[in-house]
Design an enzyme around this catalytic site. Sequence first.
Site, short mmCIF file in Angstrom:
data_model
loop_
_atom_site.label_atom_id
_atom_site.label_comp_id
_atom_site.label_asym_id
_atom_site.label_seq_id
_atom_site.Cartn_x
_atom_site.Cartn_y
_atom_site.Cartn_z
N ASP A 146 60.45 35.41 49.05
CA ASP A 146 61.65 34.89 49.70
C ASP A 146 61.28 33.86 50.76
O ASP A 146 60.60 34.18 51.74
CB ASP A 146 62.45 36.04 50.33
CG ASP A 146 62.86 37.07 49.29
OD1 ASP A 146 63.67 36.71 48.43
OD2 ASP A 146 62.36 38.21 49.32
N ASP B 1 54.05 35.23 49.14
CA ASP B 1 55.33 35.84 49.46
C ASP B 1 56.34 35.29 48.45
O ASP B 1 56.03 34.35 47.70
CB ASP B 1 55.71 35.45 50.89
CG ASP B 1 57.06 35.98 51.30
OD1 ASP B 1 57.37 37.15 51.02
OD2 ASP B 1 57.84 35.18 51.87
N ASP C 56 56.23 31.96 54.76
CA ASP C 56 57.19 31.19 55.54
C ASP C 56 57.64 31.91 56.80
O ASP C 56 58.28 31.30 57.66
CB ASP C 56 58.44 30.90 54.69
CG ASP C 56 59.28 32.14 54.48
OD1 ASP C 56 60.47 32.14 54.85
OD2 ASP C 56 58.76 33.14 53.94
#
Length: 256
Positions: free
Chosen positions: A18, A16, A177
């Site tokens: 961001d 990922d 995250d």
Amino acid sequence: MAVTPISFKVNACLFDVDGTIIISQPAIAAFWRDFGKDKPYFDAEHVIHVSHGWRTYDAIAKFAPDFADEKLVDKLEGEIPEKYGQFSIEVPGSVKLCNDLNKLPKEKWSVATSGTRDMAQKWFKVLNIKRPSSFITANDVTQGKPFPEPYLKGRNNLGYPINKEHPEKSKVVVFEDAPAGIKAGKDAGCKVIGIATTFTKEQLMELGQCDIIVKNLESISLGGYNAETDEVELIFNDYLWVSDDLQKWWFTCSYE
């Protein structure tokens, strides 16, 4: 409390962006607040709270459907790094880890982000990271996270689709995250490395889908690439939590 370093070997790594490579949430929050200034019905704080890991288009389609136009969303997202980039910082260790992956003799990593292509590419320029050739963005999928499509495409691009008969030949990990991305990674048949930048260790553990949780990427290094097995070793010099399943089946411990 110090932990014993551990390692395991994988065929590919999917990232990922961001919250995993760059902490862009403050910049994106500033964007949402500006977006909602002239829209009394739009609760920017609620959108900020619930939409991390979503495609911006999906959030706008849900909370401001009159503006759910793909070209408009691409334009809005593409302006975020220039307008609000001063609020963003590197996830500690991400630049080194990504650059080390770029040095391997064979490409072993892919991006799979909910951000648009324009925005994601600009974040990589901000951090001075060479983008991998497999670069899955919101523009490349029909169903974004929490659906597994982004990570399935990443697996397939690198040549490691799900292999139910011989899973040991297609070992792929996801660095994530956010709950939406963690679910997407797990549903794409990957082991999930949870990054505790946006959510706490306890919150990530509650999801029940992470295999290992780390504070950031500073504690992760590469142990080298084995051309015979087509594997790269990931070494975890520190971690916050690890699942019993991962310890039992995946670890190749070589430390005293």
